[in-house]
Design a protein around this motif. Structure first.
Motif, PDB file in Angstrom:
ATOM      1  N   MET A 193       8.167  -6.070  -0.375  1.00 38.79           N
ATOM      2  CA  MET A 193       9.545  -5.971   0.078  1.00 38.79           C
ATOM      3  C   MET A 193       9.588  -5.808   1.594  1.00 38.79           C
ATOM      4  O   MET A 193       8.857  -5.002   2.159  1.00 38.79           O
ATOM      5  N   GLY A 194      10.450  -6.598   2.210  1.00 42.97           N
ATOM      6  CA  GLY A 194      10.766  -6.354   3.604  1.00 42.97           C
ATOM      7  C   GLY A 194      11.824  -5.271   3.676  1.00 42.97           C
ATOM      8  O   GLY A 194      12.552  -5.025   2.699  1.00 42.97           O
ATOM      9  N   ARG A 195      11.922  -4.615   4.797  1.00 41.75           N
ATOM     10  CA  ARG A 195      12.865  -3.494   4.917  1.00 41.75           C
ATOM     11  C   ARG A 195      13.596  -3.565   6.247  1.00 41.75           C
ATOM     12  O   ARG A 195      13.023  -3.936   7.268  1.00 41.75           O
ATOM     13  N   THR A 196      14.874  -3.205   6.214  1.00 35.89           N
ATOM     14  CA  THR A 196      15.637  -3.009   7.442  1.00 35.89           C
ATOM     15  C   THR A 196      16.249  -1.625   7.373  1.00 35.89           C
ATOM     16  O   THR A 196      16.749  -1.200   6.317  1.00 35.89           O
ATOM     17  N   GLN A 197      16.196  -0.903   8.489  1.00 32.55           N
ATOM     18  CA  GLN A 197      16.707   0.477   8.554  1.00 32.55           C
ATOM     19  C   GLN A 197      16.076   1.375   7.489  1.00 32.55           C
ATOM     20  O   GLN A 197      16.702   2.269   6.942  1.00 32.55           O
ATOM     21  N   LEU A 198      14.806   1.068   7.194  1.00 34.46           N
ATOM     22  CA  LEU A 198      14.007   1.804   6.205  1.00 34.46           C
ATOM     23  C   LEU A 198      14.552   1.683   4.790  1.00 34.46           C
ATOM     24  O   LEU A 198      14.178   2.454   3.901  1.00 34.46           O
ATOM     25  N   GLN A 199      15.416   0.690   4.563  1.00 32.49           N
ATOM     26  CA  GLN A 199      15.963   0.449   3.224  1.00 32.49           C
ATOM     27  C   GLN A 199      15.467  -0.915   2.737  1.00 32.49           C
ATOM     28  O   GLN A 199      15.183  -1.811   3.527  1.00 32.49           O
ATOM     29  N   GLY A 207       1.245 -11.044   4.476  1.00 24.73           N
ATOM     30  CA  GLY A 207       0.713 -11.973   5.463  1.00 24.73           C
ATOM     31  C   GLY A 207       1.732 -12.307   6.536  1.00 24.73           C
ATOM     32  O   GLY A 207       1.398 -12.376   7.726  1.00 24.73           O
ATOM     33  N   GLN A 208       2.983 -12.521   6.127  1.00 22.85           N
ATOM     34  CA  GLN A 208       4.035 -12.797   7.098  1.00 22.85           C
ATOM     35  C   GLN A 208       4.218 -11.617   8.059  1.00 22.85           C
ATOM     36  O   GLN A 208       4.450 -11.799   9.252  1.00 22.85           O
ATOM     37  N   GLU A 209       4.084 -10.412   7.526  1.00 24.00           N
ATOM     38  CA  GLU A 209       4.245  -9.216   8.354  1.00 24.00           C
ATOM     39  C   GLU A 209       3.150  -9.140   9.415  1.00 24.00           C
ATOM     40  O   GLU A 209       3.414  -8.869  10.592  1.00 24.00           O
ATOM     41  N   PHE A 210       1.909  -9.417   9.020  1.00 20.24           N
ATOM     42  CA  PHE A 210       0.801  -9.346   9.968  1.00 20.24           C
ATOM     43  C   PHE A 210       0.810 -10.523  10.936  1.00 20.24           C
ATOM     44  O   PHE A 210       0.422 -10.375  12.103  1.00 20.24           O
ATOM     45  N   CYS A 407       2.486  -3.558  -4.361  1.00 23.66           N
ATOM     46  CA  CYS A 407       3.479  -4.287  -3.567  1.00 23.66           C
ATOM     47  C   CYS A 407       4.353  -5.168  -4.460  1.00 23.66           C
ATOM     48  O   CYS A 407       5.581  -5.197  -4.313  1.00 23.66           O
ATOM     49  N   LYS A 408       3.721  -5.860  -5.391  1.00 24.03           N
ATOM     50  CA  LYS A 408       4.455  -6.771  -6.276  1.00 24.03           C
ATOM     51  C   LYS A 408       5.408  -6.014  -7.188  1.00 24.03           C
ATOM     52  O   LYS A 408       6.560  -6.422  -7.392  1.00 24.03           O
ATOM     53  N   ASN A 409       4.945  -4.892  -7.723  1.00 29.76           N
ATOM     54  CA  ASN A 409       5.803  -4.099  -8.614  1.00 29.76           C
ATOM     55  C   ASN A 409       7.023  -3.562  -7.887  1.00 29.76           C
ATOM     56  O   ASN A 409       8.123  -3.488  -8.463  1.00 29.76           O
ATOM     57  N   MET A 410       6.847  -3.192  -6.634  1.00 28.35           N
ATOM     58  CA  MET A 410       8.003  -2.696  -5.888  1.00 28.35           C
ATOM     59  C   MET A 410       9.025  -3.799  -5.669  1.00 28.35           C
ATOM     60  O   MET A 410      10.233  -3.551  -5.654  1.00 28.35           O
ATOM     61  N   VAL A 411       8.548  -5.041  -5.507  1.00 30.14           N
ATOM     62  CA  VAL A 411       9.474  -6.167  -5.360  1.00 30.14           C
ATOM     63  C   VAL A 411      10.259  -6.373  -6.653  1.00 30.14           C
ATOM     64  O   VAL A 411      11.485  -6.501  -6.644  1.00 30.14           O
ATOM     65  N   LEU A 412       9.540  -6.389  -7.760  1.00 30.84           N
ATOM     66  CA  LEU A 412      10.177  -6.675  -9.046  1.00 30.84           C
ATOM     67  C   LEU A 412      11.177  -5.600  -9.454  1.00 30.84           C
ATOM     68  O   LEU A 412      12.131  -5.878 -10.191  1.00 30.84           O
TER      69      LEU A 412
END
Length: 475
Positions: A193-199, A207-210, A407-412
């Motif tokens: 998950m990407g996050r904005t304002q810690l949400q 990979g995109q993040e790095f 990471c995947k579970n948090m997305v789902l």
């Protein structure tokens, strides 16, 4: 100064200046004016010998001056040759331990200039078959400093030293960028998950993040390279205030040419030598560029600390290499010490930039006497950043691993998935789904099917993580 660094016999030579006489140990390549600087400016723990680029740049400037003076017939060829040879030895690393004055000093750099003049003169005297201190045959001022003032030699040498030091910083930064790109490739299939304002925001890959970390630092390489070129405008021949008093009219051009040949750098003579002697704008812009890099690096380290937080009660998306036990009281705790130390380096660099700003503003009339603290601040920032970036790469970035399933579970299970449904269900319906999911604990996927808002096949296609990490044509 700590005399234990030198093997002293107890014998001295007598030297004099306008303030009187002083006994100088015969072994010292420096002389009376350096001795006075040691007495007056025991300020910091940083000496010239801590910064080899400065010493080499000073020797380059003095060699260029000697060659120009010889070409103009102002110094006998045998003396000029000895000065140049002494400078070559210094350039190769010899006699650096005799460049002993404090980096913080009054006098606009005069102590640095005289330290160089004395060491070079005394080594040249040995080559000429004389003893140290026999300045009749090669004098620190009359020969080594001929056609010069501290006010043109000091800033010129400092600019060359900073140019080379920033080059070292760029090389170190490039290596760090490579490490981020390598992790970007390795983590290209890790959905998170990407996050904005810690949400929770929307899905992306680790990979995109790095790769974004690498891209933001690549911008700094371009900026550092562009702005360090401004350091190549010099004022040799300006002498005291830029009018060129005590220098031959041809000296500035000839000395600049010799300096370019010696350094291999495309140095150029400033168009307005009075302006070039008093202005410190080039230091401000390079300090600002270095500060900008520090700010970006610090932000990246903040992100690494957040992404690795936990391990059970934080994000725990990545694992940083464990470097040391993290607590004297909490067993099993491991802290993100490498990002933490790099954060602190960044804070110091930011503070140094303020010092450069204030010192530059403090210039008066035809000279800025605060250049020593400007140079010290810049050199310190570059030095600690180089060490910090090397440490970050070797002891942190290269050893990072991903917790892929977590990471995947948090997305789902993230309510952020509803954003992907917005183009299909509309903002109002999507908002209601998000609110209900948050209230009931049900998943967005589950609620869409329960409310028969979309066919399962289409929903599965839309919510495939790999379909949410890049632009997609709506059907």
């Amino acid at each position: 100064m700590n005399n234990k660094n030198f093997n002293l016999s107890g014998k001295t030579r007598s030297e004099h200046d306008l303030l009187g006489n002083m006994e100088v140990p015969v072994e010292y390549y420096f002389g009376i004016q350096t001795m006075r600087a040691l007495d007056n400016f025991n300020i910091s723990s940083s000496r010239l010998y801590h910064y080899p680029h400065i010493i080499v740049a000073l020797s380059d400037v003095k060699a260029a001056a000697a060659e120009a003076n010889q070409e103009l017939g102002l110094i006998e060829p045998i003396i000029a040759k000895a000065i140049v040879q002494a400078c070559k030895e210094i350039r190769k690393g010899k006699y650096h331990e005799y460049f002993v004055v404090d980096m913080i000093q009054g006098g606009a750099g005069t102590s640095v200039n005289m330290n160089a003049n004395e060491v070079i003169a005394n080594r040249a005297l040995e080559m000429l078959g004389h003893s140290k201190g026999e300045y009749t045959y090669c004098h620190p001022n009359n020969h080594v400093n001929r056609s010069q003032s501290t006010n043109d030699t000091y800033p010129t040498a400092m600019k060359i030293a900073l140019y080379r030091s920033i080059g070292d910083l760029v090389d170190t930064l490039r290596n760090l960028i490579v490490a981020f790109h390598e992790k970007g490739k390795k983590f290209s299939g890790v959905i998170k998950m990407g996050r904005t304002q810690l949400q929770d925001a929307v899905p992306m890959t680790l990979g995109q993040e790095f790769e974004a970390f690498a891209a933001t630092l690549e911008e700094e390489v371009l900026l550092l390279e562009r702005n360090r070129k401004l350091l190549l405008e010099i004022n040799m021949g300006a002498t005291a205030i830029g009018t060129g008093i005590n220098a031959d009219p041809r000296y500035a051009e000839i000395c600049t040419r010799h300096l370019a040949e010696i350094t291999g750098l495309p140095v150029v003579k400033a168009e307005n030598m009075i302006e070039a002697t008093s202005d410190t704008g080039v230091f401000i812009i390079n300090s600002s560029t270095i500060k900008r890099l520090a700010v970006k690096i610090s932000k990246i380290c903040n992100d690494l600390r957040l992404l690795s937080s936990g391990p059970r009660t934080g994000l725990n998306e990545i694992n940083l290499p464990p470097m040391q036990p993290g607590s004297s009281i909490m067993p099993g705790k491991v802290n993100p010490v490498i990002p933490e130390v790099v954060n602190q380096i960044a804070f110091k660099v930011i503070g140094n930039d303020l010092t450069v700003t204030m010192a530059s503003e403090a210039g008066q009339l035809q000279l800025n006497v605060m250049e020593p603290i400007i140079v010290f601040s810049l050199m310190e920032s570059i030095s600690i950043l180089i060490k910090g970036l090397q440490t970050l790469r070797k002891k942190c970035i290269e050893g990072i691993t991903a917790n892929e399933e977590h990471c995947k579970n948090m997305v789902l299970h993230s309510i952020g998935l509803v954003t992907a449904l917005n183009p299909y269900l509309g903002y109002e319906t999507s908002s209601q789904l998000a609110a209900e999911a948050l209230k009931t604990g049900k998943g967005v996927y589950e609620l869409v099917l329960e409310k028969k808002l979309m066919e399962k096949e289409k929903l599965d296609d839309i919510l495939k993580p790999e379909n949410m990490i890049k632009p997609r044509k709506m059907s």
